[in-house]
Design a protein around this motif. Structure first.
Motif: not given
Length: 229
Positions: A89-97, A99-115, A118-121
């Motif tokens: 993991c990138f140690p100096n980025l937040t959890v959210y950062e 997750l979105i660092a290499a995100a691409r459009a599709g079914v897997w979003s922040f909401a889907a991953v944290t579902e 849940p601890r990541l939310a």
């Protein structure tokens, strides 16, 4: 339909040969266990799949494309998602950062991953360096999922984790198999857990595929011969 195919793949680190003939394939929506004792070529095979290690001979194809000569970022865009050994993991980025660092459009979003995790939310704004090992592993899996891959490759995703966290990871993999069409390649040492989620297995020994079959025929004799200490 075959998604990833490797045929007689050989690869080296400089003058040191690591793979001597790896053969495997995984189909759409299939879960493949990649197994073998330590040092038998599992991580090197994963690196070849993801183009982090070039193969000297043999064929590597993904979704009908020849991966030979393809750089890692192009392979990732084609649909190969990697959860690397050691999480990274990138140690100096937040959890959210993260997750979105290499995100691409599709079914897997922040909401889907944290579902799924849940601890990541709950840890959304924490630095990755402040997370426990298990939370970092969930983050690494979530980060790979947010690239919306067609094939997710997990290299020792439960290694070194507490038993309760290991069970959370295995439960998440079972959900991915049951609820999505995502293909998985899982590298792990736990035959019992792999048997619950995997359709087939490939066993490596000294950089070569030595056994392939469905999990229901991977008996104690095979496990003792190729996986025992």
């Amino acid at each position: 339909m075959t998604l990833l195919r490797m045929e007689n793949v050989q690869a080296s680190y400089g003058q040191t040969q690591a793979l001597f003939g790896v053969d495997l394939q995984v189909g759409e929506g299939e879960v493949l266990a990649l197994m073998g004792r330590n040092g038998m070529g599992k991580s090197s095979t994963v690196k070849v799949m993801c183009r982090l290690l070039k193969h000297a001979s043999g064929q590597v194809q993904f979704a009908g494309m020849d991966l030979g000569g393809m750089p890692p970022h192009v392979a990732a865009r084609a649909g190969l998602g990697l959860v690397p050994e050691g999480r990274r993991c990138f140690p100096n980025l937040t959890v959210y950062e993260n997750l979105i660092a290499a995100a691409r459009a599709g079914v897997w979003s922040f909401a889907a991953v944290t579902e799924l995790f849940p601890r990541l939310a709950e840890r959304r704004d924490q630095m990755a360096s402040s997370l426990s090992g298990g939370e970092q592993q969930m983050l690494a899996i979530g980060r790979a999922l947010m690239t919306n891959p067609r094939l997710l490759i997990l290299d020792e995703a439960t290694e070194g984790l507490a038993p309760v966290v290991r069970q959370e990871i295995w439960a998440a993999l079972a959900r991915l198999k049951a609820e999505t069409g995502l293909a998985l390649i899982v590298v792990d040492k736990s035959l019992a857990e792999l048997s619950r989620v995997s359709d087939r297995a490939v066993i490596l020994e000294r950089g070569k595929s030595v056994w392939t079959g469905t999990m229901d025929v991977l008996n104690a004799e095979v496990a003792d011969r190729y996986l025992g200490v």
